[in-house]
Design a protein around this motif. Sequence first.
Motif, PDB file in Angstrom:
ATOM      1  N   ALA A  57      -4.835  13.599 -18.686  1.00 60.85           N
ATOM      2  CA  ALA A  57      -3.976  14.631 -19.259  1.00 60.85           C
ATOM      3  C   ALA A  57      -4.799  15.789 -19.809  1.00 60.85           C
ATOM      4  CB  ALA A  57      -3.101  14.032 -20.362  1.00 60.85           C
ATOM      5  N   GLU A  58      -5.914  15.484 -20.468  1.00 54.23           N
ATOM      6  CA  GLU A  58      -6.756  16.531 -21.030  1.00 54.23           C
ATOM      7  C   GLU A  58      -7.529  17.282 -19.943  1.00 54.23           C
ATOM      8  OE1 GLU A  58      -7.072  17.712 -24.115  1.00 54.23           O
ATOM      9  OE2 GLU A  58      -5.400  16.427 -24.671  1.00 54.23           O
ATOM     10  N   ARG A  59      -7.847  16.595 -18.888  1.00 60.21           N
ATOM     11  CA  ARG A  59      -8.664  17.212 -17.825  1.00 60.21           C
ATOM     12  C   ARG A  59      -7.824  18.107 -16.917  1.00 60.21           C
ATOM     13  NH1 ARG A  59     -13.843  15.945 -15.706  1.00 60.21           N
ATOM     14  NH2 ARG A  59     -14.347  17.622 -14.261  1.00 60.21           N
ATOM     15  N   HIS A  60      -6.639  17.648 -16.534  1.00 59.44           N
ATOM     16  CA  HIS A  60      -5.839  18.360 -15.526  1.00 59.44           C
ATOM     17  C   HIS A  60      -4.543  18.964 -16.066  1.00 59.44           C
ATOM     18  CE1 HIS A  60      -8.546  16.800 -12.459  1.00 59.44           C
ATOM     19  NE2 HIS A  60      -8.376  15.582 -12.942  1.00 59.44           N
ATOM     20  N   GLY A  61      -4.255  18.766 -17.345  1.00 59.17           N
ATOM     21  CA  GLY A  61      -3.006  19.292 -17.903  1.00 59.17           C
ATOM     22  C   GLY A  61      -1.940  18.216 -17.924  1.00 59.17           C
ATOM     23  N   PRO A  62      -1.271  18.002 -19.077  1.00 62.14           N
ATOM     24  CA  PRO A  62      -0.329  16.883 -19.185  1.00 62.14           C
ATOM     25  C   PRO A  62       0.898  17.004 -18.288  1.00 62.14           C
ATOM     26  CG  PRO A  62      -0.312  18.234 -21.175  1.00 62.14           C
ATOM     27  CD  PRO A  62      -1.456  18.702 -20.351  1.00 62.14           C
ATOM     28  N   ARG A  63       1.434  18.237 -18.113  1.00 57.15           N
ATOM     29  CA  ARG A  63       2.634  18.350 -17.278  1.00 57.15           C
ATOM     30  C   ARG A  63       2.342  17.992 -15.832  1.00 57.15           C
ATOM     31  NH1 ARG A  63       6.455  23.578 -15.888  1.00 57.15           N
ATOM     32  NH2 ARG A  63       4.814  23.953 -14.372  1.00 57.15           N
ATOM     33  N   ARG A  64       1.207  18.448 -15.326  1.00 57.20           N
ATOM     34  CA  ARG A  64       0.849  18.155 -13.936  1.00 57.20           C
ATOM     35  C   ARG A  64       0.681  16.640 -13.732  1.00 57.20           C
ATOM     36  NH1 ARG A  64      -4.317  21.205 -11.780  1.00 57.20           N
ATOM     37  NH2 ARG A  64      -2.961  22.933 -12.381  1.00 57.20           N
ATOM     38  N   VAL A  65      -0.020  15.986 -14.645  1.00 58.92           N
ATOM     39  CA  VAL A  65      -0.229  14.542 -14.533  1.00 58.92           C
ATOM     40  C   VAL A  65       1.096  13.786 -14.672  1.00 58.92           C
ATOM     41  CG1 VAL A  65      -1.389  12.542 -15.559  1.00 58.92           C
ATOM     42  CG2 VAL A  65      -2.599  14.714 -15.376  1.00 58.92           C
ATOM     43  N   PHE A  66       1.974  14.275 -15.554  1.00 64.70           N
ATOM     44  CA  PHE A  66       3.269  13.639 -15.769  1.00 64.70           C
ATOM     45  C   PHE A  66       4.130  13.695 -14.509  1.00 64.70           C
ATOM     46  CE2 PHE A  66       7.413  13.462 -18.253  1.00 64.70           C
ATOM     47  CZ  PHE A  66       7.247  12.143 -18.630  1.00 64.70           C
ATOM     48  N   VAL A  67       4.172  14.857 -13.872  1.00 65.28           N
ATOM     49  CA  VAL A  67       4.951  15.017 -12.640  1.00 65.28           C
ATOM     50  C   VAL A  67       4.371  14.148 -11.526  1.00 65.28           C
ATOM     51  CG1 VAL A  67       5.585  16.643 -10.810  1.00 65.28           C
ATOM     52  CG2 VAL A  67       5.818  17.319 -13.194  1.00 65.28           C
ATOM     53  N   LEU A  68       3.043  14.137 -11.396  1.00 65.52           N
ATOM     54  CA  LEU A  68       2.412  13.310 -10.361  1.00 65.52           C
ATOM     55  C   LEU A  68       2.669  11.827 -10.598  1.00 65.52           C
ATOM     56  CD1 LEU A  68      -1.011  15.148  -9.884  1.00 65.52           C
ATOM     57  CD2 LEU A  68       0.916  15.084  -8.295  1.00 65.52           C
ATOM     58  N   ALA A  69       2.705  11.415 -11.878  1.00 70.45           N
ATOM     59  CA  ALA A  69       2.981  10.007 -12.187  1.00 70.45           C
ATOM     60  C   ALA A  69       4.402   9.633 -11.759  1.00 70.45           C
ATOM     61  CB  ALA A  69       2.792   9.761 -13.680  1.00 70.45           C
ATOM     62  N   ILE A  70       5.364  10.523 -11.998  1.00 72.62           N
ATOM     63  CA  ILE A  70       6.748  10.250 -11.582  1.00 72.62           C
ATOM     64  C   ILE A  70       6.851  10.217 -10.054  1.00 72.62           C
ATOM     65  CG2 ILE A  70       9.128  11.107 -11.632  1.00 72.62           C
ATOM     66  CD1 ILE A  70       8.618  12.192 -14.391  1.00 72.62           C
ATOM     67  N   LEU A  71       6.151  11.139  -9.378  1.00 69.35           N
ATOM     68  CA  LEU A  71       6.157  11.132  -7.911  1.00 69.35           C
ATOM     69  C   LEU A  71       5.579   9.827  -7.370  1.00 69.35           C
ATOM     70  CD1 LEU A  71       5.050  14.793  -7.061  1.00 69.35           C
ATOM     71  CD2 LEU A  71       7.237  13.724  -6.480  1.00 69.35           C
ATOM     72  N   LEU A  72       4.494   9.362  -7.981  1.00 71.08           N
ATOM     73  CA  LEU A  72       3.899   8.092  -7.551  1.00 71.08           C
ATOM     74  C   LEU A  72       4.855   6.935  -7.816  1.00 71.08           C
ATOM     75  CD1 LEU A  72       1.537   6.390  -6.527  1.00 71.08           C
ATOM     76  CD2 LEU A  72       0.575   6.432  -8.843  1.00 71.08           C
ATOM     77  N   PHE A  73       5.554   6.978  -8.939  1.00 69.67           N
ATOM     78  CA  PHE A  73       6.519   5.918  -9.253  1.00 69.67           C
ATOM     79  C   PHE A  73       7.659   5.911  -8.231  1.00 69.67           C
ATOM     80  CE2 PHE A  73       9.730   3.578 -11.604  1.00 69.67           C
ATOM     81  CZ  PHE A  73       8.982   2.639 -12.292  1.00 69.67           C
ATOM     82  N   MET A  74       8.134   7.099  -7.840  1.00 73.51           N
ATOM     83  CA  MET A  74       9.199   7.184  -6.837  1.00 73.51           C
ATOM     84  C   MET A  74       8.721   6.678  -5.482  1.00 73.51           C
ATOM     85  SD  MET A  74      10.708  10.937  -7.849  1.00 73.51           S
ATOM     86  CE  MET A  74      11.681  11.064  -6.336  1.00 73.51           C
ATOM     87  N   ALA A  75       7.514   7.103  -5.076  1.00 78.51           N
ATOM     88  CA  ALA A  75       6.985   6.683  -3.770  1.00 78.51           C
ATOM     89  C   ALA A  75       6.773   5.167  -3.730  1.00 78.51           C
ATOM     90  CB  ALA A  75       5.683   7.419  -3.489  1.00 78.51           C
ATOM     91  N   SER A  76       6.244   4.605  -4.819  1.00 77.16           N
ATOM     92  CA  SER A  76       6.023   3.161  -4.843  1.00 77.16           C
ATOM     93  C   SER A  76       7.343   2.402  -4.928  1.00 77.16           C
ATOM     94  CB  SER A  76       5.104   2.783  -5.994  1.00 77.16           C
ATOM     95  OG  SER A  76       5.582   3.290  -7.216  1.00 77.16           O
ATOM     96  N   SER A  77       8.365   2.987  -5.570  1.00 71.47           N
ATOM     97  CA  SER A  77       9.694   2.367  -5.591  1.00 71.47           C
ATOM     98  C   SER A  77      10.276   2.300  -4.180  1.00 71.47           C
ATOM     99  CB  SER A  77      10.637   3.146  -6.504  1.00 71.47           C
ATOM    100  OG  SER A  77      10.203   3.119  -7.840  1.00 71.47           O
ATOM    101  N   LEU A  78      10.101   3.389  -3.422  1.00 73.03           N
ATOM    102  CA  LEU A  78      10.559   3.397  -2.030  1.00 73.03           C
ATOM    103  C   LEU A  78       9.801   2.368  -1.204  1.00 73.03           C
ATOM    104  CD1 LEU A  78      12.454   4.826  -0.027  1.00 73.03           C
ATOM    105  CD2 LEU A  78      10.620   6.467   0.418  1.00 73.03           C
ATOM    106  N   ALA A  79       8.499   2.233  -1.471  1.00 72.63           N
ATOM    107  CA  ALA A  79       7.701   1.226  -0.762  1.00 72.63           C
ATOM    108  C   ALA A  79       8.153  -0.186  -1.121  1.00 72.63           C
ATOM    109  CB  ALA A  79       6.222   1.412  -1.098  1.00 72.63           C
TER     110      ALA A  79
END
Length: 450
Positions: A57-79
């Motif tokens: 979060a500190e390195r890349h910005g919290p909003r960007r990491v938060f959105v990517l985490a949700i995208l990963l959660f959605m993709a893994s849910s589909l998997a």
Amino acid sequence: MIIGCALFMELLDSTAVLTALAQIAEDFGESSVHMNLVVSLYLLAVAMFIPISGWLAERHGPRRVFVLAILLFMASSLACAASSSLLQLSLARFCQGMAGAMMVPVGQVILLRWTRKADLLRAMAFLTMPALLGPVVGPPLGGLLVTCLSWHWIFLINLPIGLLGILLILRHIPDYPGRQRQPLDLAGFLSSSLALACLVLAFESIGHGSLEWFWSCALLASGLLSGALYLRHARRRPSPLLDLSLLNIATFGIVLKGGMLFRLGSASLPFLLVLLFQVGFGLSALEAGLLTFAGGVGALLIKFISVPLVRRFGFRRILVCNAFLAGASIAVCALLREDSSALSIVLVLFAGGLSRSLQMSSMGALTYADIDTCQASKASTLSAMSVQLSMSLAVGIAALLLGLIQRLRAHEIPSVGDIGLAMVLVSLLCMASGLCFRRLAGDSGTAVSR
């Protein structure tokens, strides 16, 4: 509320999937015992990747990491929904755990950067509102989806929730830039992740009896050894991945220790209630889930008056007195019997939901009362780590106590009385947390509550 909904999605999925394990095992042609791998790998991934969430979060910005985490959660849910074997499902659940490990701490970093101290108590009340609903809604919703549709929908339901969350995040949450350019503490990450992973798996295996005692003890010893190695490493490093020096901040350290003790008692209640209603009373999973929903209603209602209560009585008095009330509400559940009316059960669970929710909101706000924005990511990571450990340890302690009670009474299957006695014992842990909160100063958290 937006950040809380991401936490709701994670907790809804992790509790709903438990109701579908039997049907998944039947579809895959696997033994029910092997399905514990689906739960264990998820917990393993969460424990391993929590330490790195604050750094990302500190390195890349919290909003960007938060959105990517949700995208990963959605993709893994589909998997997960597309899996046709236990191996595929287990790998997809591991990816889900990676995403879940980042969503909660990074979401709190955004909240701490965005919210003024004076509004933090109200913000924490709304943040925990969806989170408290997840474990309550999960079992009945999971039972309904499995009964009426199929187990695949437990994972597919995450897709619209996640998509809506991303749209709301991009529209309403500021894009704070990353501020930290220091390299990753790789040695600290490996040792802390290994320690957390071993400890969580050890506690989970003790709670569910998924491993022999030798292997559970081996995991526990490995976790303690790795933790000791990390402590030695952290003392020599000027900026460690998990900054334990934050525990020297009075409010943060006391609430973290008292909060762990409180969760050891409160987090074991859902596990014991499931046994009481399904094993003791013979209710179906859906009937038991509908009864426990009363606790969620109480948890929601207290949110609207938690801020005035804390402003009127102060954090110290609320946390000390309410620790006893929350423990008493768990002990009262031990008085429930098979012939108890549904109304009396609902009232008991409703009152318990009120007190536990007030305690969680108060602890959440006071935890960060004296934390600066520059310390937000490390404090959030450390807090998430303590929550994960206490939640996994809670079920292990409850199962261990129940097993000892059964052996002493020579019961192969836990009786209503056995489960009730275990509830009384874990309620003492909640009450004991009040002794930790007594060490708070009378004016603790004034900047937050006033």
